[in-house]
Design an enzyme around this catalytic site. Structure first.
Site, PDB file in Angstrom:
ATOM      1  N   GLU A 250      24.022  56.053  44.995  1.00  0.00           N
ATOM      2  CA  GLU A 250      22.592  55.830  45.209  1.00  0.00           C
ATOM      3  C   GLU A 250      22.018  56.943  46.084  1.00  0.00           C
ATOM      4  OE1 GLU A 250      21.611  51.868  46.422  1.00  0.00           O
ATOM      5  OE2 GLU A 250      19.605  52.428  47.087  1.00  0.00           O
TER       6      GLU A 250
ATOM      7  N   ARG B 199      19.694  43.366  55.422  1.00  0.00           N
ATOM      8  CA  ARG B 199      20.140  42.391  54.415  1.00  0.00           C
ATOM      9  C   ARG B 199      21.228  41.487  54.981  1.00  0.00           C
ATOM     10  NH1 ARG B 199      19.740  41.167  48.872  1.00  0.00           N
ATOM     11  NH2 ARG B 199      18.110  42.716  48.554  1.00  0.00           N
TER      12      ARG B 199
ATOM     13  N   GLU C 158      24.950  41.949  42.072  1.00  0.00           N
ATOM     14  CA  GLU C 158      25.562  41.842  43.401  1.00  0.00           C
ATOM     15  C   GLU C 158      25.972  40.422  43.806  1.00  0.00           C
ATOM     16  OE1 GLU C 158      23.538  45.064  46.155  1.00  0.00           O
ATOM     17  OE2 GLU C 158      22.065  43.991  44.951  1.00  0.00           O
TER      18      GLU C 158
END
Ligand code: FAD
Ligand code: FES
Ligand code: FES
Length: 1436
Positions: free
Chosen positions: A909, A987, A1368
């Site tokens: 990413e 997160r 995920e």
């Protein structure tokens, strides 16, 4: 081969062949006068006759040697005579031979039926490089270059004249030297089938059974299966599993591959384990338990075996007839190949071999190259002379002698295994104790591809302290024959044989000729043990073999040999212990004596390389205890009067037997009446699966080489924190092929890069981690670039690094900001609580281990600063902008193209730009295409991984188990730059309560700034770390209350309408439904009862069960990223080219997008094509990440297709019965725009940490899993017995892909929580670089029973066609395995009288499990006091 022969013809004319000068003048020359003449007659192809008269009756060893030479003279002289026109009949008065014999430099082999003749092949070139670079056969992949992943598997076939048999065997092309292929047929994945032609059933079945996601592992797996079937067309399932021991897949979770290939096996003929209705798996007890309210609309078939083409072994590619003739027809010639740095000799007789060794004592004997190959590639070793014994019969023979078997040292391990197995079948059992111990070690020795080539002699002579065979050979008293040109000697293999780390008594001019493995005696018992981090294809932590011989008819020890690997610099014999036990009866007293003696004799320094000192020492006792019990049992069987082993101890003696996995998949059937053309909700195959299975799918490094292309290698820091004093590239620049060395000064644009602009493209003045990129070397080949890069000299001024989280905390080394989420009143909550407990857990990081490493090809376009990049990246837009910045050009000059990736998982990413920016810079500087594909070790060193986390908590709860207060702090090891670390930490905080409703919460998050390579996104993105800590306190609460964890979890689960600590209202919650279905489907209560019973009946093996829920928020937490674009072209023939911003990395995104377009446009998927993802088609695309790509891009595709459909509507209405093509044509002629852009942004998002308000997520994906495990308390090994997952993925767009994501994510999580351990030295050096040291789950690690159920009737109104994200969320469910292990450990501790909560860090490795199961064998080895020694590795 050059043979130099001097002869005189009858006419007296002197005739010389094979070289210019008279050999008598040669110093090495040997002259043999013949006593009697013999003649060798022959015929030219032209028909002319020839006769050579040569000498025979020579005395001494030269005799055979000469005889053999004479045979080949004929053809050689023939050739010369034809060219010189010499007379037809020659008589030789003398033959003159020298050591400097005539060699052939012609390497002849076949690839997929085509003959290849190479002259002077380079001994350092591997088959893989040759296939990919020379032949353009890019189907065979490079995953690791060290024999550890199987991506490069090909099949070799050779004809064996002695047995008149064809041998087929799989090998790793990355280790196979090209030079070793003389007279071999190589079959690659391209050679067995193609999409355009005909797929081979092994290719078709893996594709159709959904066994190929990113596809990078697929050709290797296909070839392993193919090789197996070539040898055994109807294998058993255990053969299949064995064949895959050397193959890794990071995407699929293995289940679909096994399921697909089960159809070839004896077991899988009926339903391949799918027959819930037909009763196959139900009758054998492996089927999932049905829920009481079994859905009528549930489906279980993911593929239809009826579609499979039959497997017809008679249709296989044949062995090339010409090769057969070549192999049969002529005597092997000695071979010599001269390469750039090394020369390869392959002599055809032992005598020649020994002479060469005498002449080149420094020469390496190479058989399998599985050690030497690694040394050359990774340890920078240069071996100028290589001796290959492939043509030497004595070194390859297996001989039965009166007291055992003698193996030529070059016998492969597979060959040895087969011979021993045959012997075990035919000989009386008492004679084969040693053989069975060797076979036990071979079962877990590497993978099939390695065993097929690696030699027994190679294992001995490598003298590795963790060799698996050496302990058995030592314990069994094997004898070795060593030989040189002057004679042989036989030595006993004992502790005198190894003289130090990787050293033996063998003299430089000697070779190991053979190994004598003896029969065992009637009263002798032998066992072998191996403990490694992973069961399959892994090197040992400790390996051992034990042999005891009793005085006949008694239990009195006559002789005892205990041998250990992993307990010192060499394989060692515990001689003192062995001697001290002689004369003693086999009983408790002997056991105690042995244990205390071993504890004294087998000691390790706490700083020992490899670490784990306490564990390793404990293993020596544990193994002995197992041996003790085993022998006790065997003595009793022989009628010797010894005590019976109590039944609760028996399981400690059982060796591990893998059970064939069985599985069930359940999903919602499409509603009756859904059109057959509507593929939404159907288990459609990944659109590239067929190409992936045939090797035709093109990955970045498969793009053919440009004519003037260059290769780049990175120069990286060897220090974790230092100032760069000087860089000297002068030596590197002198290396062959080097074009340029580049450093920070060469950057035309900006050297500043990174997500937060806090990184450099190339280090400037300082380095902040080992692996920090300092420069690049560009050369004509990758090998040249890599060799030269190692020669760049850098001087540093070292500074003290911060490596661990604890060091960062001590130094208060944090990145800003420190995040907090707080809701309710924590203090009040803690006061209200009946109990408050505190705890902590550390969770290790994880390497992405995408099978395809980072790779970029940059091609300057020659005008206006334009640059085209082919990149393996999840982030086209970020790559484009960062490359533009480093080049100093606007983004519109840079095109980034991604066809597909061989896996990403978050690792490509933001970190892929570490490579792409440097490569683009080099291409721009040199104005030539430049390519760089990182080697696995480089990739692991440089690109970071999942953040290690340390969690500290205080939890308040009521007597009922209701949790009322939580104070939790998270510390993540961010590394040397910010990258995405803040979002990852956020997160984690968003998932700190997992699925539990808690009124009063405070969560804080700290980003530790350390000198590790920057950690980054990884599937789950902090969520798993957040939830892992939650499950730790949940388990503590239950244990402290003495209640089942499942009860406490259920009590605390969220209910509809409750809010999270960050004030998001939970609507459409399904966690309770998932929980209940999982509970019943897994048969949790019965399992729990059975486990309790099992534990009460077994002392040294324990079982554990655990359930774990997950609630995973879907959206990028950075609001602006929740947008996507699509571009759809409809061409006048009706075909559709679809492009969207997402990238394909195996997750099936393109397949789902085609399904979406197909439904919206109302046309079959066959009319829609996705070519690639690129920045010039869809601009400003968000990275393919956060599980949101189907939601975002799907909506954008839907939007674009709806626009087109609206434009076509008038034509459809005008002519409703016409075809799609007609409407398209009509619209075109009417000048309608048949291209549309689609766009989507997720509505109503935007959370603020300041106000703790606003929606953080669009919705949640829920899931629950239940797992059962069994641990071996003595070794710490564990078995994953069963897992049941119930996952809410909304209305699945494609159940096959979604189940694949669930299983793949779960198995990746299983690696995270139980297996994968990144080890860093205290100085910040990553020690685990590559599959040899870093173990991801293999085929054998998946749960034996594996059930995945997609929740039915779960409609999500927030995403495309009511689906939900799936990439995920399932990963965390693997924590059920971790907590099942903890449950089992708890049972073991209870037996030792240790109760209550305890800390178990993740991963639950064998070491941690063993150390946590406290007992009499751990007692002598308490963990060393921290600070009193320098550890080999530290917990970062
Ligand atoms: C992926 C992988 C997994 C592995 N797993 C294991 C494992 O589970 N257990 C384990 O013990 N090992 C393991 N190994 C190590 C290795 O495979 C073995 O040591 C193997 O037996 C070496 O054999 P080879 O023929 O490939 O050796 P080569 O690389 O060809 O040679 C190794 C060394 O032995 C010397 N040598 C070989 N034959 C002779 C001879 N006749 N006389 C004198 N010197 C000789 C060579 O000169 C060289 O120095 C693994 C290696 C890899 C790459
Ligand atoms: S690339 Fe050969 S085994 Fe990994
Ligand atoms: S499909 Fe196996 S690694 Fe991707």
């Amino acid at each position: 081969m050059r043979i130099q022969v001097s002869r005189r013809s009858r006419s007296g004319r002197r005739f010389r062949s094979g070289g210019g000068s008279r050999l008598e003048e040669d110093l090495d020359c040997r002259r043999f006068r013949t006593r009697r003449r013999t003649r060798t007659r022959g015929r030219f192809r032209s028909g002319r006759r020839i006769q050579v008269v040569g000498g025979t009756r020579l005395e001494g060893p030269e005799f055979i040697f000469l005889q053999q030479q004479i045979q080949s003279d004929l053809s050689l002289i023939s050739r010369n005579m034809e060219s010189t026109g010499a007379e037809t009949q020659i008589y030789s008065d003398e033959l003159v031979y020298s050591d400097e014999l005539v060699y052939s430099d012609e390497l002849v082999f076949f690839v997929n039926g085509t003959k290849i003749v190479e002259r002077d092949a380079d001994p350092e070139t591997t088959l893989l490089t040759f296939l990919r670079r020379r032949l353009g056969l890019t189907g065979t992949k490079l995953g690791c270059a060290e024999g550890g992943c199987g991506a490069c598997t090909v099949m070799l076939s050779r004809y064996e004249p002695i047995t008149n048999k064809l041998l087929h065997y799989s090998v790793n092309a990355c280790l196979a030297p090209l030079c070793s292929l003389h007279l071999v047929a190589v079959t690659t994945v391209e050679g067995i089938g193609s999409v355009a032609g005909k797929l081979h059933p092994v290719q078709e079945r893996i594709a159709k059974s959904h066994g190929s996601q990113c596809g990078f592992c697929t050709p290797g797996i296909v070839m392993s299966m193919y090789a197996l079937l070539r040898n055994n067309p109807t294998p058993r399932m255990m053969d299949v599993e064995e064949a895959f021991q050397g193959n890794l897949c990071r995407c699929t979770g293995y289940r679909p591959i096994l399921e697909g290939y089960k159809t070839f096996t004896q077991e899988g003929g009926c339903c391949g384990g799918k027959g819930r209705e037909n009763g196959c798996c139900m009758t054998n007890g492996n089927g999932a338990v049905k829920t009481s309210e079994e859905d009528v609309d549930e489906a279980t078939m993911l593929f239809n075996t009826a579609e499979f083409k039959p497997h017809d072994p008679t249709q296989e590619v044949i062995f090339p007839p010409e090769l057969m003739n070549l192999s049969k027809g002529q005597k092997q010639k000695s071979l010599r190949f001269r390469g750039e740095r090394a020369t390869w000799f392959q002599p055809r007789s032992l005598d020649q071999f020994l002479r060469l060794k005498w002449k080149h004592p420094e020469a390496r004997v190479v058989v399998g190259n599985t050690e030497v190959g690694i040394e050359v590639k990774f340890k920078n070793m240069i071996y100028p002379v290589i001796l290959a014994p492939a043509f030497v019969p004595e070194l390859n023979a297996v001989t039965h002698v009166h007291d055992g078997l003698v193996f030529g040292a070059a016998c492969s391990l597979s060959h040895m295994g087969a011979a021993l197995s045959r012997a075990v079948e035919t000989l009386p059992p008492h004679q084969t104790e040693v053989f069975r111990a060797v076979l036990e070690q071979l079962r877990w020795f590497a993978g099939t591809q390695i065993r097929n080539v690696a030699a027994v002699g190679g294992n001995i002579m490598t003298a590795s302290p963790i060799s698996d065979l050496n302990p058995v050979f030592m314990a069994a008293g094997c004898k070795l024959t060593l030989t040189d040109k002057d004679g042989s000697r036989t030595v006993q293999m004992d502790d005198g044989f190894f003289t130090g780390y990787r050293r033996t008594i063998v003299r430089p001019t000697e070779i190991l000729l053979s190994v004598h493995v003896p029969y065992s005696r009637k009263t002798q018992f032998v066992s072998a043990f191996k403990q490694s981090p992973r069961r399959e294809d892994d090197i040992s932590i400790v390996t051992a073999a034990m042999s005891v011989t009793f005085t006949p008819g008694t239990d009195v020890v006559e002789e005892m040999r205990l041998s250990f690997g992993g307990m010192g610099p060499t394989t060692v014999l515990a001689t003192k212990t062995g001697v001290s036990l002689v004369g003693r009866p086999w009983g408790e007293e002997l056991l105690h004596r042995a244990c205390s003696s071993l504890a004294e004799e087998m000691t390790l320094d706490p700083s020992v390389p490899g670490g784990m000192a306490s564990y390793r020492q404990t293993l020596t006792l544990s193994f002995f205890y197992k041996f003790y019990l085993t022998v006790l049992g065997k003595l009793r069987l022989q009628g010797v009067n010894v005590p019976e082993i109590s039944s609760e101890l028996v399981s400690a003696t059982e060796t591990f037997h893998p059970e064939t996995p069985s599985s069930t998949q359940i999903y919602q059937a499409v509603p009756a009446g859904q059109s057959q053309d509507d593929v939404i909700g159907r288990p459609m195959m990944h659109l590239s699966a067929m190409k992936q299975a045939t090797g035709e799918a093109v990955y970045c490094d498969d793009v053919p080489l440009y004519e003037n292309e260059l290769h780049l290698a990175l120069v990286t820091s060897s220090k974790a924190r230092a100032r760069i004093l000087s860089i000297d590239a002068s030596a590197a620049e002198r290396f062959p092929g080097v074009v340029r060395c580049l450093f920070a000064d060469d950057i035309a644009g900006s050297n500043v890069t990174g997500v937060k602009q806090d990184e450099t493209v190339l280090a400037d003045g300082q380095v902040t981690c080992v692996g920090h990129v300092i420069g690049a070397v560009v050369a004509d080949t990758q090998l040249h670039a890599q060799r030269a890069a190692k020669a760049v000299k850098i001087q540093y001024e070292e500074l003290t690094p911060i490596v661990t989280i604890q060091e960062a905390i001590a130094a208060q080394s944090f990145y800003e900001p420190i995040r907090t989420i707080e809701s309710g009143d924590l203090e009040a909550g803690l006061k209200q609580a009946d109990h408050v407990l505190e705890g902590e857990i550390h969770m290790g990081g994880q390497e992405h281990f995408y099978l395809e490493t980072n790779v970029t090809l940059a091609v300057p376009r020659g005008e206006d600063g334009e640059m085209e990049l082919f990149v393996s990246t999840q982030a086209t837009n970020d790559t484009q902008s960062r490359v533009a910045r480093v080049l100093g050009v606007p983004a519109n000059r840079v095109v980034v193209r991604v066809k597909r990736m061989g896996g990403g998982f978050g690792g490509k990413e933001s970190r892929s730009t570490v490579v792409s920016t440097v490569v683009a810079m080099a291409a721009s500087r040199l104005k030539r295409p430049v390519r760089c594909m990182l080697d696995r070790d480089e990739d692991m060193l440089i690109t970071g991984g999942r953040h290690p986390f340390y969690g500290k908590y205080k939890v308040g709860f009521l007597n009922s188990g209701k949790v009322v207060a939580l104070d939790v702090s998270y510390y993540s090891n961010a590394g040397n730059s910010r990258d995405l670390s803040l979002s990852v930490l956020e997160r984690a905080l968003f998932h700190m309560e997992n699925s539990y409703s808690i009124a009063n919460v405070r969560g804080r998050g700290y980003l530790c700034q350390t000198n590790l390579p920057s950690n980054t996104a990884f599937r789950g993105f902090g969520g798993p770390q957040g939830m892992m800590v939650a499950e730790s306190w949940m388990s503590d609460v239950a244990v402290s209350l003495g209640r089942p964890t499942e009860e406490i979890q259920r009590l605390n689960l969220y209910a509809e309408g409750e809010s999270t600590p960050y004030n998001q209202l939970l609507q459409g919650i399904t966690i309770d439904r998932c929980w209940d279905e999982c509970l019943s489907r897994s048969g949790y209560q019965q399992r729990r009862a059975a486990t309790d019973l099992y534990n009460s009946q077994n002392r040294w093996t324990k079982r554990g069960v655990a359930m774990v829920p997950t609630k995973f928020g879907i959206s990028f937490t950075a609001t602006f990223l929740n947008q996507a674009g699509a571009l759809v072209h409809v061409y006048t023939d009706g075909s559709v080219l679809l492009t969207h911003g997402g990238t394909e990395m195996g997750q099936g995104l393109h397949t789902k997008m085609v399904q979406v377009a197909s439904r919206v446009l109302g046309i079959p998927v066959s009319k829609i094509h996705i070519s690639e993802t690129s920045t010039n088609t869809v601009a400003n695309a968000s990275p393919t990440a956060a599980s949101a790509s189907s939601d975002l891009n799907g909506a954008a595709v839907q939007n674009a297709c709806a626009i087109l459909l609206a434009r076509l509507e008038p034509y459809k209405n005008r002519n409703p019965k016409a075809s799609w093509e007609d409407w398209v044509k009509a619209a075109y002629f009417d000048r309608v725009n048949l291209t549309a852009n689609g766009f989507y942004k997720t509505p109503d998002l935007g959370y603020s940490f300041e106000t703790n308000s606003g929606r953080a997520f669009n919705y949640y994906s829920y899931g629950v899993s239940c797992s059962e495990v069994e641990i071996d308390c003595l070794t710490g090994a564990h078995k994953n017995l069963s897992t049941t997952i119930v996952m809410d993925v909304g209305k699945s767009l494609n159940p096959a892909i979604d189940i694949g994501q669930v299983e793949g994510g779960f198995v990746q999580g299983l690696g995270l929580f139980t297996l994968e351990e990144l080890r860093y030295s205290p100085a910040g050096v990553l020690l685990t670089r590559g599959p040899g040291m870093y173990k991801i789950p293999a085929f054998g690690d998946i749960p034996t029973e594996f059930t995945v159920s997609l929740l039915r009737d779960a409609v999500n109104d927030k995403a495309i066609f009511a689906s939900k994200a799936v990439g995920e969320p399932p990963l965390f469910l693997a924590a059920s395995i971790f907590y099942a292990i903890k449950d089992a450990v708890m049972a073991a501790r209870a037996e030792s009288g240790v109760g209550g909560t305890f800390r178990l860090d993740s991963p639950a490795s064998a070491e941690r499990i063993r150390n946590a199961c406290r007992d009499q064998f751990t007692k002598p080895f308490p963990p060393p006091e921290p600070g009193t020694f320098k550890p080999w590795s530290v917990q970062v």
